[in-house]
Write a protein that holds these residues in place. Structure first.
Motif, PDB file in Angstrom:
ATOM      1  N   ASN A  46      70.772  67.861  71.983  1.00 19.38           N
ATOM      2  CA  ASN A  46      70.105  67.695  73.285  1.00 19.38           C
ATOM      3  C   ASN A  46      70.832  68.421  74.408  1.00 19.38           C
ATOM      4  OD1 ASN A  46      72.205  65.960  73.158  1.00 19.38           O
ATOM      5  ND2 ASN A  46      70.954  64.102  73.170  1.00 19.38           N
ATOM      6  N   ASP A  47      71.164  69.690  74.140  1.00 19.87           N
ATOM      7  CA  ASP A  47      71.730  70.539  75.187  1.00 19.87           C
ATOM      8  C   ASP A  47      70.723  70.638  76.338  1.00 19.87           C
ATOM      9  OD1 ASP A  47      73.451  72.723  76.279  1.00 19.87           O
ATOM     10  OD2 ASP A  47      71.656  73.900  75.872  1.00 19.87           O
ATOM     11  N   PRO A  48      71.123  70.289  77.574  1.00 15.21           N
ATOM     12  CA  PRO A  48      70.143  70.218  78.671  1.00 15.21           C
ATOM     13  C   PRO A  48      69.420  71.549  78.928  1.00 15.21           C
ATOM     14  CG  PRO A  48      72.301  69.392  79.377  1.00 15.21           C
ATOM     15  CD  PRO A  48      72.474  69.905  77.998  1.00 15.21           C
ATOM     16  N   ALA A  49      70.153  72.679  78.854  1.00  9.07           N
ATOM     17  CA  ALA A  49      69.496  73.972  79.113  1.00  9.07           C
ATOM     18  C   ALA A  49      68.463  74.264  78.025  1.00  9.07           C
ATOM     19  CB  ALA A  49      70.537  75.090  79.167  1.00  9.07           C
ATOM     20  N   SER A  50      68.814  73.970  76.766  1.00  7.43           N
ATOM     21  CA  SER A  50      67.872  74.208  75.667  1.00  7.43           C
ATOM     22  C   SER A  50      66.634  73.327  75.819  1.00  7.43           C
ATOM     23  CB  SER A  50      68.540  73.923  74.317  1.00  7.43           C
ATOM     24  OG  SER A  50      69.578  74.845  74.092  1.00  7.43           O
ATOM     25  N   GLU A  51      66.857  72.083  76.265  1.00  7.86           N
ATOM     26  CA  GLU A  51      65.721  71.167  76.489  1.00  7.86           C
ATOM     27  C   GLU A  51      64.739  71.786  77.484  1.00  7.86           C
ATOM     28  OE1 GLU A  51      65.065  67.865  75.586  1.00  7.86           O
ATOM     29  OE2 GLU A  51      66.927  67.198  74.625  1.00  7.86           O
ATOM     30  N   HIS A  71      59.998  70.193  66.794  1.00  6.73           N
ATOM     31  CA  HIS A  71      60.738  69.444  65.778  1.00  6.73           C
ATOM     32  C   HIS A  71      62.128  69.174  66.343  1.00  6.73           C
ATOM     33  CE1 HIS A  71      57.690  70.226  62.618  1.00  6.73           C
ATOM     34  NE2 HIS A  71      57.426  71.231  63.435  1.00  6.73           N
ATOM     35  N   ARG A  72      62.362  67.920  66.680  1.00  9.95           N
ATOM     36  CA  ARG A  72      63.656  67.527  67.266  1.00  9.95           C
ATOM     37  C   ARG A  72      64.569  67.009  66.176  1.00  9.95           C
ATOM     38  NH1 ARG A  72      64.770  66.379  72.328  1.00  9.95           N
ATOM     39  NH2 ARG A  72      63.169  66.762  73.876  1.00  9.95           N
ATOM     40  N   LEU A  73      65.766  67.558  66.125  1.00 15.89           N
ATOM     41  CA  LEU A  73      66.705  67.130  65.097  1.00 15.89           C
ATOM     42  C   LEU A  73      68.003  66.688  65.749  1.00 15.89           C
ATOM     43  CD1 LEU A  73      66.132  70.118  62.656  1.00 15.89           C
ATOM     44  CD2 LEU A  73      65.150  67.838  62.476  1.00 15.89           C
ATOM     45  N   ASP A  74      68.642  65.729  65.111  1.00 15.69           N
ATOM     46  CA  ASP A  74      69.904  65.224  65.623  1.00 15.69           C
ATOM     47  C   ASP A  74      70.989  66.311  65.564  1.00 15.69           C
ATOM     48  OD1 ASP A  74      71.021  62.393  66.313  1.00 15.69           O
ATOM     49  OD2 ASP A  74      72.583  63.498  65.198  1.00 15.69           O
ATOM     50  N   ALA A  75      71.893  66.281  66.530  1.00 15.68           N
ATOM     51  CA  ALA A  75      72.961  67.306  66.598  1.00 15.68           C
ATOM     52  C   ALA A  75      73.839  67.306  65.351  1.00 15.68           C
ATOM     53  CB  ALA A  75      73.821  67.062  67.829  1.00 15.68           C
ATOM     54  N   THR A  76      73.821  66.197  64.597  1.00 11.91           N
ATOM     55  CA  THR A  76      74.705  66.096  63.420  1.00 11.91           C
ATOM     56  C   THR A  76      74.033  66.599  62.135  1.00 11.91           C
ATOM     57  OG1 THR A  76      73.928  63.867  63.017  1.00 11.91           O
ATOM     58  CG2 THR A  76      75.924  64.093  64.375  1.00 11.91           C
ATOM     59  N   ILE A  77      72.802  67.095  62.248  1.00 10.86           N
ATOM     60  CA  ILE A  77      72.092  67.542  61.032  1.00 10.86           C
ATOM     61  C   ILE A  77      72.926  68.601  60.283  1.00 10.86           C
ATOM     62  CG2 ILE A  77      70.776  69.402  62.147  1.00 10.86           C
ATOM     63  CD1 ILE A  77      68.421  68.442  60.293  1.00 10.86           C
ATOM     64  N   GLN A  79      73.419  71.887  57.469  1.00 17.75           N
ATOM     65  CA  GLN A  79      72.785  73.195  57.227  1.00 17.75           C
ATOM     66  C   GLN A  79      71.614  73.067  56.236  1.00 17.75           C
ATOM     67  OE1 GLN A  79      73.912  75.910  58.814  1.00 17.75           O
ATOM     68  NE2 GLN A  79      73.057  77.612  57.692  1.00 17.75           N
ATOM     69  N   ALA A  80      71.847  72.315  55.153  1.00 14.80           N
ATOM     70  CA  ALA A  80      70.839  72.226  54.076  1.00 14.80           C
ATOM     71  C   ALA A  80      69.547  71.597  54.617  1.00 14.80           C
ATOM     72  CB  ALA A  80      71.393  71.415  52.916  1.00 14.80           C
ATOM     73  N   LYS A  81      69.693  70.559  55.424  1.00 12.15           N
ATOM     74  CA  LYS A  81      68.493  69.868  55.939  1.00 12.15           C
ATOM     75  C   LYS A  81      67.735  70.770  56.916  1.00 12.15           C
ATOM     76  CE  LYS A  81      69.334  65.017  55.197  1.00 12.15           C
ATOM     77  NZ  LYS A  81      70.336  64.019  55.585  1.00 12.15           N
ATOM     78  N   LEU A  82      68.486  71.499  57.732  1.00  6.54           N
ATOM     79  CA  LEU A  82      67.818  72.404  58.678  1.00  6.54           C
ATOM     80  C   LEU A  82      67.093  73.527  57.908  1.00  6.54           C
ATOM     81  CD1 LEU A  82      67.154  73.268  61.520  1.00  6.54           C
ATOM     82  CD2 LEU A  82      69.436  74.233  61.748  1.00  6.54           C
ATOM     83  N   LEU A  83      67.744  74.025  56.873  1.00  6.97           N
ATOM     84  CA  LEU A  83      67.101  75.066  56.044  1.00  6.97           C
ATOM     85  C   LEU A  83      65.831  74.528  55.388  1.00  6.97           C
ATOM     86  CD1 LEU A  83      70.081  76.875  54.261  1.00  6.97           C
ATOM     87  CD2 LEU A  83      68.400  77.912  55.800  1.00  6.97           C
ATOM     88  N   LYS A 106      77.978  74.095  66.707  1.00  5.38           N
ATOM     89  CA  LYS A 106      78.977  74.999  66.097  1.00  5.38           C
ATOM     90  C   LYS A 106      79.086  74.863  64.575  1.00  5.38           C
ATOM     91  CE  LYS A 106      81.598  76.666  69.857  1.00  5.38           C
ATOM     92  NZ  LYS A 106      80.361  76.861  70.597  1.00  5.38           N
ATOM     93  N   HIS A 107      78.833  73.651  64.032  1.00  7.48           N
ATOM     94  CA  HIS A 107      79.031  73.473  62.586  1.00  7.48           C
ATOM     95  C   HIS A 107      77.914  74.136  61.764  1.00  7.48           C
ATOM     96  CE1 HIS A 107      76.243  70.148  63.521  1.00  7.48           C
ATOM     97  NE2 HIS A 107      75.890  70.197  62.256  1.00  7.48           N
ATOM     98  N   LEU A 108      76.873  74.627  62.440  1.00  5.14           N
ATOM     99  CA  LEU A 108      75.761  75.259  61.706  1.00  5.14           C
ATOM    100  C   LEU A 108      75.918  76.783  61.717  1.00  5.14           C
ATOM    101  CD1 LEU A 108      72.901  73.036  63.163  1.00  5.14           C
ATOM    102  CD2 LEU A 108      73.821  72.947  60.829  1.00  5.14           C
ATOM    103  N   ASP A 109      75.454  77.412  60.627  1.00  8.67           N
ATOM    104  CA  ASP A 109      75.525  78.873  60.509  1.00  8.67           C
ATOM    105  C   ASP A 109      74.188  79.450  61.026  1.00  8.67           C
ATOM    106  OD1 ASP A 109      75.414  81.511  59.682  1.00  8.67           O
ATOM    107  OD2 ASP A 109      76.150  81.125  57.653  1.00  8.67           O
TER     108      ASP A 109
END
Ligand code: NAP
Length: 296
Positions: A46-51, A71-77, A79-83, A106-109
């Motif tokens: 939920n980065d405010p600028a991205s929102e 499609h809103r996803l939690d910041a902790t998602i 890589q596999a789930k996002l893919l 940052k933890h996502l590629d």
């Protein structure tokens, strides 16, 4: 003769013209084929600028008669789930364009995620296949911000052929594709790209007939870096306190340039307009494929 005050290139008005054209063509597509162009946006965290960006994109879609889903996803998602979500959107025939809002946590590629988007649904035009097609002068989609700048130059009547265009910044999203579009046949500018290792950047900029700043540093371009009468395009969006400022010292530049884009109200609105254009193009690709299948 000294330039008294530069023409302000009104990005809001030009973007509205583009969005109105998209709206008309969208209605035509719907009445011809029943296909409603559909943009699926993915927002992680939920980065405010991205929102704000995602909300503006959704609003613009709805206004122009396009469908958009978020499609809103939690910041902790992970890589596999996002893919998995990207693959599901790739194979959903109802979705024509996919946008993954950057930056990702940052933890996502990010590169792996963007590469996973089907090239025919890549309405941000970040996929290497679309970059290659653009470089070869046979684009499927054009990257939204550089394409928005090109549209502004065209609709403002700025001549590019034989002019020296200097682009400050070499990012994959803005600087490099911007330079690539300016050098295409038919546009015919002579292009120089500057970056953080460019020697005497002021001297290089002073030779620009068209100066495009995509640096990310507030007021980086000072008045003495601008050739009198140059066209100045400010891509920068920098938050300084409560205000948004560009990469160009607007007050100084507007008494030297012949035309200039403001921030806000310059390139920003164009980026969204070109995203709508790309989503319409993506839906038309589906229409063409189904027409081709029908005639074979
Ligand atoms: P970026 O990826 O951070 O790239 C910035 C570029 O500026 C890099 O190539 C960097 O050079 C160069 N640079 C940094 N410091 C410099 C210096 N002192 N002298 C010369 N060059 C320098 O940023 P970006 O994604 O391209 O975005 C640039 C700006 O445009 C940001 O303000 C961003 O918010 C804005 N933007 C606006 C829109 C819009 O819709 N209007 C869209 C996208 C971005 P190196 O490569 O050598 O590091």
């Amino acid at each position: 003769m000294p330039i008294v005050s530069a023409q302000i290139i009104d990005g809001k008005a030009i973007a509205e013209t583009v969005r109105n054209q998209v709206a008309v063509e969208t209605q035509r597509l719907i009445s011809e084929s029943g296909i409603i162009p559909h943009l699926a946006a993915v927002l992680v965290g939920n980065d405010p600028a991205s929102e704000v960006y995602v909300r503006n994109k959704e609003r613009a879609c709805h206004k122009a008669g396009l469908k958009s889903t978020l499609h809103r996803l939690d910041a902790t998602i992970n890589q596999a789930k996002l893919l998995t979500l990207v693959h599901a959107l790739n194979s959903d025939p109802d979705v024509h364009g996919i946008l993954v809002q950057l930056p990702l946590p940052k933890h996502l590629d990010s590169m792996q995620i963007l590469d996973a988007i089907a090239p025919t649904k890549d309405v941000d035009a970040f996929h290497p296949e679309n970059t290659g097609l653009m470089l070869q002068g046979r684009p499927r989609f054009l990257p939204c911000t550089p394409a928005g700048v090109m549209k502004m130059l065209e609709l403002t009547g700025v001549r590019t052929a034989g002019k020296h265009a200097v682009v400050i910044g070499r990012s994959d999203i803005v600087g490099k594709p911007m330079a690539a579009l300016l050098v295409q046949k038919g546009i015919d500018a002579t292009v120089t790209i500057c970056h953080s290792r460019t020697a005497d950047i002021g001297a290089v900029c002073r030779t620009a007939d068209i100066l495009i700043a995509a640096v990310g540093i507030p007021k980086f371009v000072k008045g003495d870096m601008i050739k009198p009468g140059a066209v100045v395009i400010d891509v920068g969006i920098n938050r300084v306190g409560e205000r948004l400022v560009g990469d160009v010292d607007y007050a100084a530049a507007s008494s030297i340039a012949s035309a200039i884009t403001p921030v806000p109200g310059g390139v920003g609105p164009m980026t969204i307009a070109m995203l709508l254009q790309n989503t319409l193009t993506a839906a038309r690709l589906v229409q063409k494929r189904s027409q081709a299948a029908f005639t074979h």
